[in-house]
Design an enzyme around this catalytic site. Structure first.
Site: not given
Ligand SMILES: NC(=O)c1ccc[n+]([C@@H]2O[C@H](COP(=O)([O-])OP(=O)(O)OC[C@H]3O[C@@H](n4cnc5c(N)ncnc54)[C@H](O)[C@@H]3O)[C@@H](O)[C@H]2O)c1
Length: 308
Positions: A117, A138, A150, A189
């Site tokens: 993020s 992103h 992005e 952001n």
């Molecule tokens: N949620 C949002 O709005 C958003 C938007 C843009 C970017 N992001 C970024 O995207 C990334 C994922 O966010 P999310 O919201 O999908 O989180 P999430 O918690 O929904 O999903 C993360 C997943 O990663 C898995 N995980 C845990 N340890 C791991 C490992 N060692 N290797 C691989 N996978 C592993 C978890 O089991 C889970 O399924 C983060 O970096 C977050 O900051 C999130």
């Protein structure tokens, strides 16, 4: 753009499932891996639910799900990857470890992309041998509904890597935008939180209440924003008028470098927003649900899934 490319997605959560379904829907093969058994076990059902919300029929859903394979470890998922999208938890050391493992098992020319993020891509990718093929992508939540991705270049990212990622995302129906320098918050952001900083300050200074801030945005310039960006708007009204306005107003805008003490107080008092029933405003569960449904319906209308 070739179809049937092999794409790997690391992390099958909120973002990973949406990235996977978007690329599979565009005709690519997607290998998804997640160390958590429940995330693997529920992935197909979560993708199916999202595809239903996007208006896909059973035949389309079956075609897309056939293109997605689930792996319980990184090496199998990335073995033949053209590109690897990492969507694991937002922890720097974890992401660095993941990319070290990916690099050890993926083809030497695979593109390596982190969906962080706000963390600098440079910090995540610094330890890699092939830093020219690493960048940030992103995606925004929900990744299958919000067009923007992005694409963030580090000082090492090669032109060919940037171009290939832009082409892959455009082919999948996304709107990719180049971010030529790896700055915190990238573009979206930074813009969003510049607005939030002033929004919080208006409340903190007693100029208006939180509801008024939101009403002004939603019933005024927010209506134009999806068809008129801020710099288009500046050109529309004239750069001369924009300069005159800035001479008067900029000095009074919030510009302290750290978070607002008002926001810090809310968090310290456990007023965390809709999840605790209180934040800048008070929320009943029904009111919170209405906001969530309103956003989902609006996004589906914009995608043409629901009629206007
Ligand atoms: N949620 C949002 O709005 C958003 C938007 C843009 C970017 N992001 C970024 O995207 C990334 C994922 O966010 P999310 O919201 O999908 O989180 P999430 O918690 O929904 O999903 C993360 C997943 O990663 C898995 N995980 C845990 N340890 C791991 C490992 N060692 N290797 C691989 N996978 C592993 C978890 O089991 C889970 O399924 C983060 O970096 C977050 O900051 C999130």
């Amino acid at each position: 753009m070739n179809k049937n490319l092999q794409i790997a997605v690391i992390g099958a959560g909120l973002m990973g499932h949406g990235i996977a379904l978007t690329l599979a829907r565009a005709g690519q093969y997607v290998a998804v891996t997640d160390p958590v058994a429940d995330a693997r076990a529920t992935l197909s059902a979560r993708i199916r639910n999202s595809l239903i919300l996007m208006g896909d029929d059973e035949a389309q859903i079956a075609r897309i799900l056939k293109k997605i394979e689930i792996f319980d470890s990184v090496p199998g998922a990335v073995r033949n990857a053209f590109a690897v999208f990492e969507a694991a938890p937002e922890k720097l050391e974890l992401k660095q470890r993941i990319f070290a493992e990916v690099e050890a098992h993926a083809p030497a020319n695979a593109i390596l992309a982190s969906n962080t993020s706000v963390m600098p891509i440079t910090g995540i990718m610094a330890g890699l041998q092939g830093r020219h093929r690493a960048l940030g992508t992103h995606w925004w939540n929900p990744p299958h509904m919000i067009p923007l991705v992005e694409v963030i270049r580090t000082e090492w990212t090669g032109d060919a890597t940037m171009a290939a990622m832009m082409a892959l995302l455009a082919d999948a129906g996304k709107t990719p935008v180049r971010v030529e320098k790896d700055v915190p918050g990238f573009i979206g952001n930074r813009l969003q939180h510049a607005l939030w900083r002033e929004a919080i300050s208006l409340v903190e200074r007693g100029i208006c209440d939180a509801e008024s801030v939101d009403t002004v945005v939603k019933s005024c310039f927010g209506r134009r924003l999806s068809v008129l960006g801020p710099l288009e708007n500046a050109d529309l009204v004239g750069t001369d008028l924009t300069l005159d306005i800035h001479k008067t107003v900029l000095a009074d805008l919030e510009h302290r470098p750290g978070p607002s003490p008002y926001l810090e107080r809310l968090v310290a008092e456990g007023r965390l927003g809709m999840k605790t029933g209180q934040g800048f405003r008070d929320w009943t569960p029904q009111e919170a649900e209405k906001v969530r449904n309103g956003v989902a319906t609006h996004l589906r209308r914009l995608e043409g899934i629901l009629p206007d």
